[in-house]
Write a protein that holds these residues in place. Structure first.
Motif, mmCIF file in Angstrom:
data_model
loop_
_atom_site.group_PDB
_atom_site.id
_atom_site.type_symbol
_atom_site.label_atom_id
_atom_site.label_comp_id
_atom_site.label_asym_id
_atom_site.label_seq_id
_atom_site.Cartn_x
_atom_site.Cartn_y
_atom_site.Cartn_z
ATOM 1 N N ARG A 191 10.880 3.991 0.361
ATOM 2 C CA ARG A 191 9.644 4.622 0.422
ATOM 3 C C ARG A 191 8.465 4.106 -0.172
ATOM 4 O O ARG A 191 7.219 3.820 0.538
ATOM 5 C CB ARG A 191 9.811 6.001 0.131
ATOM 6 N N TRP A 192 8.615 3.641 -1.209
ATOM 7 C CA TRP A 192 7.749 2.965 -2.100
ATOM 8 C C TRP A 192 6.986 1.764 -1.549
ATOM 9 O O TRP A 192 5.941 1.371 -1.823
ATOM 10 C CB TRP A 192 7.937 2.724 -3.427
ATOM 11 N N CYS A 193 7.883 0.922 -0.887
ATOM 12 C CA CYS A 193 7.213 -0.429 -0.384
ATOM 13 C C CYS A 193 6.121 -0.256 0.570
ATOM 14 O O CYS A 193 5.344 -0.959 1.077
ATOM 15 C CB CYS A 193 8.286 -1.186 0.321
ATOM 16 N N ILE A 194 6.216 1.120 1.279
ATOM 17 C CA ILE A 194 5.047 1.492 2.252
ATOM 18 C C ILE A 194 4.035 2.495 1.699
ATOM 19 O O ILE A 194 2.778 2.165 1.713
ATOM 20 C CB ILE A 194 5.772 2.191 3.197
ATOM 21 N N THR A 195 4.344 3.731 0.900
ATOM 22 C CA THR A 195 3.471 4.233 0.409
ATOM 23 C C THR A 195 2.955 4.193 -0.880
ATOM 24 O O THR A 195 1.813 4.495 -1.321
ATOM 25 C CB THR A 195 4.346 5.727 0.469
ATOM 26 N N LYS A 196 3.701 3.517 -1.736
ATOM 27 C CA LYS A 196 3.313 3.106 -3.271
ATOM 28 C C LYS A 196 3.808 1.691 -3.566
ATOM 29 O O LYS A 196 4.335 1.223 -4.524
ATOM 30 C CB LYS A 196 3.669 3.982 -4.211
ATOM 31 N N PRO A 197 3.042 0.772 -2.742
ATOM 32 C CA PRO A 197 3.582 -0.841 -3.069
ATOM 33 C C PRO A 197 3.247 -1.162 -4.272
ATOM 34 O O PRO A 197 3.830 -2.149 -4.886
ATOM 35 C CB PRO A 197 2.711 -1.710 -1.885
ATOM 36 N N ASP A 198 2.070 -0.712 -4.979
ATOM 37 C CA ASP A 198 1.912 -1.250 -6.349
ATOM 38 C C ASP A 198 2.712 -0.703 -7.326
ATOM 39 O O ASP A 198 2.962 -1.430 -8.479
ATOM 40 C CB ASP A 198 0.281 -0.610 -6.664
ATOM 41 N N VAL A 199 3.205 0.489 -6.947
ATOM 42 C CA VAL A 199 4.344 0.997 -7.964
ATOM 43 C C VAL A 199 5.540 0.278 -7.957
ATOM 44 O O VAL A 199 6.120 -0.176 -8.971
ATOM 45 C CB VAL A 199 4.573 2.576 -7.887
ATOM 46 N N LEU A 200 5.988 -0.231 -6.710
ATOM 47 C CA LEU A 200 7.189 -0.811 -6.396
ATOM 48 C C LEU A 200 6.996 -2.196 -7.205
ATOM 49 O O LEU A 200 8.026 -3.070 -7.864
ATOM 50 C CB LEU A 200 7.545 -0.856 -5.011
ATOM 51 N N GLU A 201 5.728 -2.696 -7.098
ATOM 52 C CA GLU A 201 5.600 -4.300 -7.348
ATOM 53 C C GLU A 201 5.728 -4.321 -8.952
ATOM 54 O O GLU A 201 6.066 -5.305 -9.600
ATOM 55 C CB GLU A 201 4.277 -4.909 -6.931
ATOM 56 N N GLU A 202 5.400 -3.071 -9.502
ATOM 57 C CA GLU A 202 5.633 -3.230 -10.976
ATOM 58 C C GLU A 202 6.983 -3.510 -11.313
ATOM 59 O O GLU A 202 7.348 -4.262 -12.219
ATOM 60 C CB GLU A 202 5.128 -1.955 -11.677
#
Length: 370
Positions: A191-202
């Protein structure tokens, strides 16, 4: 060239140099039940005891003929150190993750605020991360002294002292996307790779830092090559259009800072990202049987050594020695620079089948001379 040691041939192949014959080994897990019974070094103890880990890893070289010693036997070493809860596994099953620390984006943001993650990825873990933030991820201040990592480093010392400098020693390390996925769970990861990529990239950035530090410690203890296992960055889970922007910078950082020979292993069908993988800085690319090796050879075009890709489950575990030899020879014909299983060897694979896999390489070259 026939007087090359196993290590010299392996390294030359990784570096794209001409060799008399391609090496045959596994850059993925090698623990099988028959070897455990023969040596007394059994799972789950061999995941946690450095002497047993070393003994079982060396057995895959000495008893089956694989031309390298590869260890450890699971991908939970780093993520357990970083706060995942695991089951210890059994005699024929690897440890598995049953809980993870980053259940919501706020957990990741807490890590970021403590770690200064957006700064330079210098390969060292910030001491501030040793402080817990309300149950979210904690990192030991001295990462390399954590129990699981220390076990693998001690096993590296033991293996190197026992096999000497003529046999390549290969260690496996979970990669940055794999670490991120384990820390936040598969659902959040997808989900985060689409909706929250900045969070996942952390989390991916954190993964890049810790796997670089761990890899370099393995080199310091005598490993000749480190395999970064990062299937979670592959198209089966991660959208290929995001691979170049979210994954490639971390791969380039890792390969730039690694002190020794580097391999990237990618499970699943990595066809759509082969071109990027070849530009990532890894010397070797380990791919599974879902990728057409002949096509991969055309795409990679000498930018990296292709490693693989006989199926461990459908072929090495289940087929006859004759069928195994046929597939292995075709892999060499299709451009494998190092002949290897496409993924980890299944624990119940017969030793006879691994020996047939090794023998296929020599038969291939004898037949070519006729």
């Amino acid at each position: 060239m026939s007087d090359l040691t196993l290590k010299q041939r392996f390294i030359a192949s990784l570096e794209g140099k001409d060799v008399d014959k391609v090496p045959v080994c596994s850059v993925t897990q090698t623990g099988i039940v028959e070897l455990m019974e023969m040596t007394g070094a059994k799972w789950p103890d061999a995941h946690y005891d450095p002497q047993k880990m070393a003994t079982l890893a060396i057995a895959a070289h000495e008893i089956t003929g694989l031309e390298a010693v590869r260890f450890p036997f699971c991908n939970t070493v780093m993520v357990q150190t970083l706060g995942c809860t695991i089951t210890e596994g059994s005699f024929d099953s690897q440890p598995q993750i049953i809980d993870f620390p980053c259940k919501k984006k706020e957990d990741v943001e807490a890590i970021s605020s403590m770690s200064g993650m957006s700064g330079n990825l210098d390969g060292s873990v910030c001491p501030e991360l040793a402080r817990s933030a309300q149950g979210c991820l904690t990192i030991p201040q001295d990462l390399l002294e954590s129990r699981r990592i220390k076990t693998v480093l001690e096993a590296t010392d033991i293996i190197k002292s026992r096999v000497g400098d003529d046999v390549p020693v290969i260690a496996g390390v979970l990669g940055p996307a794999g670490i991120a996925c384990c820390l936040c769970g598969v659902k959040n990861y997808l989900r985060w790779c689409i909706t929250k990529p900045d969070v996942l990239e952390e989390l991916i950035a954190l993964g890049a830092r810790v796997c670089t530090e761990y890899a370099n410690a393995l080199f310091d203890h005598g490993a000749d090559a480190v395999v970064i296992i990062d299937s979670e960055a592959g198209p089966d889970l991660f959208p290929p259009p995001l691979f170049e922007s979210m994954i490639m910078p971390h791969y380039r950082s890792i390969t730039k800072k690694m002190k020794g020979h580097s391999i990237l292993h990618m499970c699943g069908d990595a066809t759509d990202i082969l071109d990027n993988m070849a530009d990532s800085g890894f010397e070797g690319l380990s791919i599974e049987e879902k990728v057409d090796l002949a096509y991969a050879n055309q795409v990679v075009d000498g930018r990296a050594c292709l490693i693989g890709n006989v199926s461990p489950a459908f072929t090495l575990l289940a087929k006859t020695p004759e069928h195994i030899k046929k597939e292995a020879k075709q892999c060499i014909e299709d451009g494998a620079g190092i002949l290897a299983p496409g993924c980890g060897i299944a624990p119940h694979t017969p030793i006879e089948n691994i020996r047939a896999f090794v023998a296929a390489r020599d038969e291939y070259y004898r037949e070519k001379k006729r």
